[in-house]
Write a protein that holds these residues in place. Sequence first.
Motif, PDB file in Angstrom:
ATOM      1  N   LEU A  62       0.864  -1.120  -0.188  1.00  0.00           N
ATOM      2  CA  LEU A  62      -0.083   0.096   0.143  1.00  0.00           C
ATOM      3  C   LEU A  62       1.051   1.341  -0.075  1.00  0.00           C
ATOM      4  CD1 LEU A  62      -2.619  -1.257   2.750  1.00  0.00           C
ATOM      5  CD2 LEU A  62      -2.906  -0.639   0.169  1.00  0.00           C
ATOM      6  N   THR A 108      -0.153   1.541 -10.766  1.00  0.00           N
ATOM      7  CA  THR A 108      -0.782   0.727 -11.506  1.00  0.00           C
ATOM      8  C   THR A 108      -0.396  -0.801 -11.190  1.00  0.00           C
ATOM      9  OG1 THR A 108      -1.737   2.280 -12.986  1.00  0.00           O
ATOM     10  CG2 THR A 108      -1.770  -0.129 -13.600  1.00  0.00           C
ATOM     11  N   ALA A 162      -0.843  -1.880  -7.708  1.00  0.00           N
ATOM     12  CA  ALA A 162      -2.582  -2.233  -7.522  1.00  0.00           C
ATOM     13  C   ALA A 162      -2.629  -3.589  -7.884  1.00  0.00           C
ATOM     14  CB  ALA A 162      -3.264  -1.114  -8.184  1.00  0.00           C
ATOM     15  N   GLU A 163      -2.106  -4.084  -8.897  1.00  0.00           N
ATOM     16  CA  GLU A 163      -2.065  -5.354  -9.588  1.00  0.00           C
ATOM     17  C   GLU A 163      -1.406  -6.196  -8.776  1.00  0.00           C
ATOM     18  OE1 GLU A 163      -2.726  -3.988 -14.252  1.00  0.00           O
ATOM     19  OE2 GLU A 163      -0.885  -4.477 -13.428  1.00  0.00           O
ATOM     20  N   ARG A 169      -0.801  -6.136  -5.441  1.00  0.00           N
ATOM     21  CA  ARG A 169      -1.807  -6.116  -4.078  1.00  0.00           C
ATOM     22  C   ARG A 169      -2.734  -7.319  -4.672  1.00  0.00           C
ATOM     23  NH1 ARG A 169      -1.289  -0.527  -3.477  1.00  0.00           N
ATOM     24  NH2 ARG A 169      -3.394  -0.095  -4.686  1.00  0.00           N
ATOM     25  N   ASN A 170      -3.481  -7.064  -5.892  1.00  0.00           N
ATOM     26  CA  ASN A 170      -4.654  -7.850  -6.247  1.00  0.00           C
ATOM     27  C   ASN A 170      -4.112  -9.313  -6.389  1.00  0.00           C
ATOM     28  OD1 ASN A 170      -6.492  -8.078  -9.252  1.00  0.00           O
ATOM     29  ND2 ASN A 170      -7.318  -7.633  -7.112  1.00  0.00           N
ATOM     30  N   PHE A 207      -5.996  -8.872   2.297  1.00  0.00           N
ATOM     31  CA  PHE A 207      -5.965  -8.118   3.412  1.00  0.00           C
ATOM     32  C   PHE A 207      -7.181  -8.629   4.481  1.00  0.00           C
ATOM     33  CE2 PHE A 207      -3.561  -5.256   0.659  1.00  0.00           C
ATOM     34  CZ  PHE A 207      -2.748  -4.708   1.598  1.00  0.00           C
ATOM     35  N   LEU A 235     -15.054  -9.164  -4.669  1.00  0.00           N
ATOM     36  CA  LEU A 235     -14.534  -7.999  -5.222  1.00  0.00           C
ATOM     37  C   LEU A 235     -13.277  -7.802  -5.802  1.00  0.00           C
ATOM     38  CD1 LEU A 235     -15.533  -4.844  -5.039  1.00  0.00           C
ATOM     39  CD2 LEU A 235     -14.686  -4.631  -2.764  1.00  0.00           C
ATOM     40  N   PRO A 236     -12.334  -8.570  -4.876  1.00  0.00           N
ATOM     41  CA  PRO A 236     -10.885  -8.457  -5.736  1.00  0.00           C
ATOM     42  C   PRO A 236     -10.853  -9.194  -6.912  1.00  0.00           C
ATOM     43  CG  PRO A 236     -10.997  -9.292  -3.209  1.00  0.00           C
ATOM     44  CD  PRO A 236     -12.309  -9.260  -3.721  1.00  0.00           C
ATOM     45  N   TYR A 241     -11.412  -6.755  -9.887  1.00  0.00           N
ATOM     46  CA  TYR A 241     -10.195  -6.038 -10.412  1.00  0.00           C
ATOM     47  C   TYR A 241      -9.279  -6.717 -11.100  1.00  0.00           C
ATOM     48  CZ  TYR A 241     -12.547  -2.342  -7.740  1.00  0.00           C
ATOM     49  OH  TYR A 241     -13.232  -1.458  -7.358  1.00  0.00           O
ATOM     50  N   LEU A 288     -10.353   0.633   0.608  1.00  0.00           N
ATOM     51  CA  LEU A 288     -10.598  -0.598   0.419  1.00  0.00           C
ATOM     52  C   LEU A 288     -10.407  -1.281  -0.964  1.00  0.00           C
ATOM     53  CD1 LEU A 288     -11.525  -3.411   2.033  1.00  0.00           C
ATOM     54  CD2 LEU A 288     -13.882  -2.914   0.997  1.00  0.00           C
ATOM     55  N   ARG A 289     -10.962  -0.416  -1.838  1.00  0.00           N
ATOM     56  CA  ARG A 289     -11.113  -0.994  -3.218  1.00  0.00           C
ATOM     57  C   ARG A 289      -9.499  -0.905  -3.662  1.00  0.00           C
ATOM     58  NH1 ARG A 289     -15.871  -1.323  -5.902  1.00  0.00           N
ATOM     59  NH2 ARG A 289     -17.779  -0.893  -4.928  1.00  0.00           N
ATOM     60  N   LYS A 290      -8.778   0.037  -3.370  1.00  0.00           N
ATOM     61  CA  LYS A 290      -7.771   0.283  -3.766  1.00  0.00           C
ATOM     62  C   LYS A 290      -6.647  -0.792  -3.169  1.00  0.00           C
ATOM     63  CE  LYS A 290      -6.500   4.389  -5.628  1.00  0.00           C
ATOM     64  NZ  LYS A 290      -5.348   5.404  -5.687  1.00  0.00           N
ATOM     65  N   ALA A 291      -6.981  -1.147  -1.763  1.00  0.00           N
ATOM     66  CA  ALA A 291      -6.179  -2.200  -1.155  1.00  0.00           C
ATOM     67  C   ALA A 291      -6.218  -3.743  -1.886  1.00  0.00           C
ATOM     68  CB  ALA A 291      -6.496  -2.256   0.357  1.00  0.00           C
ATOM     69  N   LEU A 292      -7.732  -3.867  -2.296  1.00  0.00           N
ATOM     70  CA  LEU A 292      -8.042  -5.088  -3.117  1.00  0.00           C
ATOM     71  C   LEU A 292      -7.618  -5.049  -4.338  1.00  0.00           C
ATOM     72  CD1 LEU A 292     -11.522  -5.780  -1.522  1.00  0.00           C
ATOM     73  CD2 LEU A 292      -9.271  -6.374  -0.646  1.00  0.00           C
ATOM     74  N   GLY A 293      -7.004  -4.162  -4.782  1.00  0.00           N
ATOM     75  CA  GLY A 293      -6.340  -4.044  -6.355  1.00  0.00           C
ATOM     76  C   GLY A 293      -7.219  -3.248  -7.350  1.00  0.00           C
ATOM     77  N   ALA A 294      -7.757  -2.237  -6.913  1.00  0.00           N
ATOM     78  CA  ALA A 294      -8.344  -1.365  -7.928  1.00  0.00           C
ATOM     79  C   ALA A 294      -7.470  -0.404  -8.181  1.00  0.00           C
ATOM     80  CB  ALA A 294      -9.329  -0.680  -7.161  1.00  0.00           C
ATOM     81  N   ARG A 295      -7.017  -0.247  -9.532  1.00  0.00           N
ATOM     82  CA  ARG A 295      -6.179   0.752  -9.823  1.00  0.00           C
ATOM     83  C   ARG A 295      -6.855   2.180 -10.004  1.00  0.00           C
ATOM     84  NH1 ARG A 295      -5.475  -2.467 -15.168  1.00  0.00           N
ATOM     85  NH2 ARG A 295      -7.780  -2.053 -14.733  1.00  0.00           N
ATOM     86  N   GLN A 296      -5.913   3.035  -9.996  1.00  0.00           N
ATOM     87  CA  GLN A 296      -6.499   4.320 -10.065  1.00  0.00           C
ATOM     88  C   GLN A 296      -7.607   4.739 -11.245  1.00  0.00           C
ATOM     89  OE1 GLN A 296      -3.386   7.526  -9.765  1.00  0.00           O
ATOM     90  NE2 GLN A 296      -4.601   9.038 -10.669  1.00  0.00           N
ATOM     91  N   ARG A 297      -7.502   4.110 -12.288  1.00  0.00           N
ATOM     92  CA  ARG A 297      -8.369   4.255 -13.252  1.00  0.00           C
ATOM     93  C   ARG A 297      -9.722   3.663 -13.030  1.00  0.00           C
ATOM     94  NH1 ARG A 297      -4.412   1.410 -16.432  1.00  0.00           N
ATOM     95  NH2 ARG A 297      -5.434  -0.934 -17.185  1.00  0.00           N
ATOM     96  N   PRO A 303      -4.099   4.916  -0.219  1.00  0.00           N
ATOM     97  CA  PRO A 303      -4.990   3.761   0.204  1.00  0.00           C
ATOM     98  C   PRO A 303      -4.666   3.737   1.835  1.00  0.00           C
ATOM     99  CG  PRO A 303      -3.253   2.863  -1.395  1.00  0.00           C
ATOM    100  CD  PRO A 303      -3.461   4.428  -1.631  1.00  0.00           C
TER     101      PRO A 303
END
Lengths: 310, 396
Positions: A129, A150, A153-154, A156-157, A162, A181-182, A185, B306-315, B389
């Motif tokens: 993070l 980006t 984020a990928e 983490r995904n 978490f 939800l994960p 993405y 939360l969404r970012k932590a779970l992998g949401a990118r900025q876009r 995040p």
Amino acid sequence: MAGTTPAPDPARPEPQSRRAGQSEPPSGARQIDRERADGGWTEERAERGTSEHATREAAIFEAREPPSGARQTNTAIDAEDVTRTYRMDGVAVSALRGVSLRIGRGEFAAILGPSGSGKSTLMHLLGCLDRPTTGVLRVGGREVSKLSDTELAELRNNTIGFVFQSFHLLARTSARENVGLPLVYQGVPRKERRARATEALAAVGLSHRLDHRPSQLSGGEQQRVAIARALVGEPQVVLADEPTGNLDTRTGNEVMELLERLNAEHGVAVVLVTHEPDIADRAARQIHIRDGLIERDTGALTGRDTGEGT
Amino acid sequence: MRYREALRVALEALRVNRLRSALTMFGVVVGVAAVVVLVAIGSGARNLVEQEIEGLGSNIVFVVPGQFSFGAAPTVSRMTLEDIGYLGRVVGDERNIAVTLNSGETVRAGKSQMFASVVGANENVRNVFDRPLRAGGRYLTRTDVETRRRVVVLGSEVAQKIFGDVDPVGRQVAIAGGARFRVVGVFEEIGQTFGQARDSELHIPVTTAQRLFGVNHVDFLALRASSADDIPRLQTQVVDALQRKYPGEQFSAVTQTQLLGTIGTVLGALTGVLAAIAAISLLVGGVGVSNIMLVSVRERTREIGLRKALGARQRDVVSQFLIEAVLLTTLGGVIGIGLGVGAAVAIAAVSPVPAAIVWWSPALAFTVSVAVGVFFGVVPARRAGRLDPVIALRSE
């Protein structure tokens, strides 16, 4: 659209391997139970090091990874002399002052420390993070400092799951959709998301709560939904930040048992951040943080000196 | 796939905050409806005027004092009856020259009374403007004009209102509080022309009218050209002749086409101004959307974290909030178009205000409302996308 069915797909080895992983749990769980009953689990496991245990993990992870995958090491997270300095009102504040540690795949470790010790900062770094100010941090084989937002984020995904103290479930959203939800993405189609979320909820014993909303669930159930969400993307590491902090002792124990079981069954590494020694004692390895440094680390799996005994 | 998910999330977010979404949308709804209605009225008015002018008949040159333009203060006419003869000699045939002198007066017969437009006309008006009469009557004659007879030709509506189903020919009406006129004819119904109800006119000899109103000028002249090719020559001839006779005065000779052009331009500009005013309310609606989206981003900081932590990118986060904003304005736009079209149709049905839906106005309104969503959604969406995040998850 292709891929909406969870049927075996040669391009996606994960589902099959996950099933392969699940076929093992009984023996794994029993093994851990026996080990704990012996009271010498930690030592035993540390002694065994990379032998039997790691071989089993390696077998599982080999199946999980695509054959061409660059990540073939046993290390999920590797931090070398990592620091993190914040700038607050022009004053530099060092939250971490040089931390080195390795988390092996399938490991169960607890990060312990009083508030202000830097354990949250460490968890944010381990969870990708945040990026370290100096030092090298590799998560899932990728060097975090070199990744764009980006890519982070990928990472983490795909690599991290978490679990938060306050659950962080989306309100007015069913358990199944929260868990899925994960996968949104990851670009997983809706039908497959539902199937995998259902599976993950079954794994945490919530098959009867698929369409319940967080407000209709107890605290323990909510945390189990959150754990299912952490697992659904098949991460290498689950980072649990005070997962029992908002729960009573009994429910907290249930959540801990669940984390232990999933660690054993799925081979996923669990890193627990807590300030409760009782909870930390349940982990195979305790990493004590104080003033931004590792004070004591009971088990550096890889044998590399991480400041043990200082 | 992700966009479908984002759309679903956005719909859900709007549904959860139903009242707020509705109020936010309201600004856009009003703006879009206003644009659609005003453009409809503007183009309706234009259509109507154009139809009416076309209805005047072609090959007619209107001669008016002063510079011809809409919106300019009317110039008091100095043209008199003698100018018929004068211009007749210039253009060759005075039978194609019509003059009128207009005034609104009360008209009474027995107990029936109404306010009508009294037109002092010469005997050529009927031919120049092609006004058919009902059988059993006649139009004004040259003798009527020369001898200032008190005779009148009624518009069909006047005849209906004053005399009902009785044939008015041969009966008497009192005009302007006393003067009695004998009805000699009734016009066929022709409807409105030029915003004036031609059917509620009365034509009396222009000479009689001058005496009745106490003036000795005429309001305007109209000439019928023998052919369209003859019009330019006629225009210059007439204007030159009048300016020779009245040095220092200005005269304009305009044709139906020129009238159409001028009125079209004026009404087009008017429609544009109305639409622009309505667009301002759309703009204000857009600012409202922006404002609410910023509130929404702040409120959902933890969700974004939360969404970012779970992998949401900025876009992913940006598109989620952008879609929400666009959905809000698009929905507002669609409702606004519905209301606007409905209102325009209702206005056209129950009031004399014409309203015509032109295809481009709803299309434009829709496009603009989508654009408003994108434009005013970008700032809040980017703010959401850039949230750290760590900080977002910490916020309570």
